[in-house]
Scaffold this motif. Structure first.
Motif, mmCIF file in Angstrom:
data_model
loop_
_atom_site.group_PDB
_atom_site.id
_atom_site.type_symbol
_atom_site.label_atom_id
_atom_site.label_comp_id
_atom_site.label_asym_id
_atom_site.label_seq_id
_atom_site.Cartn_x
_atom_site.Cartn_y
_atom_site.Cartn_z
ATOM 1 N N GLU A 48 -5.302 59.934 -10.260
ATOM 2 C CA GLU A 48 -4.547 60.459 -9.122
ATOM 3 C C GLU A 48 -5.336 60.291 -7.826
ATOM 4 O OE1 GLU A 48 -1.667 62.242 -6.720
ATOM 5 O OE2 GLU A 48 -1.583 61.269 -8.681
ATOM 6 N N GLN B 16 -4.199 58.050 -4.516
ATOM 7 C CA GLN B 16 -4.143 58.579 -3.155
ATOM 8 C C GLN B 16 -4.976 57.740 -2.194
ATOM 9 O OE1 GLN B 16 -5.215 62.716 -3.273
ATOM 10 N NE2 GLN B 16 -3.479 63.288 -4.559
ATOM 11 N N LYS C 59 -3.615 55.111 1.163
ATOM 12 C CA LYS C 59 -4.073 55.235 2.553
ATOM 13 C C LYS C 59 -4.253 53.875 3.218
ATOM 14 C CE LYS C 59 -6.530 59.613 1.892
ATOM 15 N NZ LYS C 59 -7.860 60.286 1.917
#
Length: 299
Positions: free
Chosen positions: A127, A131, A135
């Motif tokens: 996870e 993330q 970005k």
């Protein structure tokens, strides 16, 4: 008192009098043989490593529940040990596969993932990796999958490059929502439309699809210029200008198409076409050389 004496003497004497037969000592020898691979982990198979790790993780969970914050620190230490054990069993990162990304975007995605060779695969926080990848400016969304024993797959949906936006001395690539893609080098996208002016990035997604339906016009257009953040001017490669209204841009372009079908105005050349008034199309012809002035052949 007799009861105490009986409990002390007879209970202790009976085990000594009945020495354990040899078959009962055999189980004590088995752990000694199986414990030999433990110092370096070389003899531990992946299957046994998974079973052992499951037991260790279960014990660490009990420790967390029993000791609170102290247990969390214990669990972190145990997890590090489990990662090392898995690494010794062959669960080390050897390859990262990026799917759905262009060659230009792939290096930025791998760098953002923050993984490295020989990192314990089972210790990866998928996870957190996802993330970090999302970005990256190239990426619209991402999915991260772990393939045992040694591979990480990062599947992404890449943002579509819509145009190059130029404003205040800065040039960036924008996506289909008008958002900049910081990692994209504008110089590597010479075929994208050029948008100029304040507010141009946000408004470009509204007009560019309409212009894309008119390839004859698009191939002659040099830049789409935002004027006072209200309307557009089309700056053509030959220096001429087409002025669009603030409202009803598509209708104005249809008028231009009709004019071009009748007179081939796009081929003949002009200085300016004013389409801001829906009732009148004003065309300013290109200025010719004054009388008596020589014009170079082919000009």
């Amino acid at each position: 008192m007799p009861a105490a004496v009986r409990g002390g003497s007879q209970v202790q004497a009976r085990p000594r009098g009945k020495s354990p037969p040899s078959p009962k000592r055999a189980p004590a020898r088995r752990p000694a043989a199986s414990a030999q691979p433990r110092p370096d982990g070389a003899g531990l198979s992946p299957k046994h490593a998974l079973i052992a790790a499951a037991g260790v993780l279960a014990l660490s969970l009990v420790g967390v529940l029993a000791t609170g914050g102290r247990g969390e620190r214990i669990a972190e230490t145990v997890a590090a040990g489990v990662d090392n054990r898995f690494g010794q069993a062959g669960f080390k990162l050897r390859a990262v596969h990026v799917e759905g990304a262009s060659p230009m975007a792939t290096p930025d995605i791998v760098a953002a993932a923050g993984v490295y060779k020989d990192q314990p695969v089972l210790g990866l926080d998928l996870e957190a990796v996802r993330q970090q990848v999302e970005k990256v400016g190239w990426v619209k969304e991402a999915r991260v999958v772990r393939l045992l024993p040694d591979t990480l797959v990062i599947a992404v949906v890449e943002r579509h490059q819509l145009a190059v936006w130029q404003h205040s001395g800065r040039t960036v690539v924008i996506d289909e929502r008008g958002q900049p893609i910081p990692e994209a080098d504008p110089g590597r996208f010479p075929t994208l439309p050029l948008i100029v002016g304040a507010g141009g990035a946000e408004m470009a997604p509204g007009i560019l699809p309409t212009l894309a339906q008119r390839p004859r016009l698009m191939e002659r257009m040099e830049a789409l210029v935002r004027v006072d953040n209200r309307r557009w001017d089309l700056r053509m490669k030959d220096g001429s200008i087409i002025q669009l209204p603030a409202v009803g841009e598509e209708e104005a372009l249809m008028q231009l198409e009709q004019l071009d079908q009748r007179s081939h105005i796009l081929e003949l050349g002009f200085e300016r076409i004013d389409l801001r008034n829906p009732d009148v199309v004003a065309v300013r012809p290109r200025q010719t050389a004054p009388a008596g002035q020589l014009v170079a052949e082919g000009a």
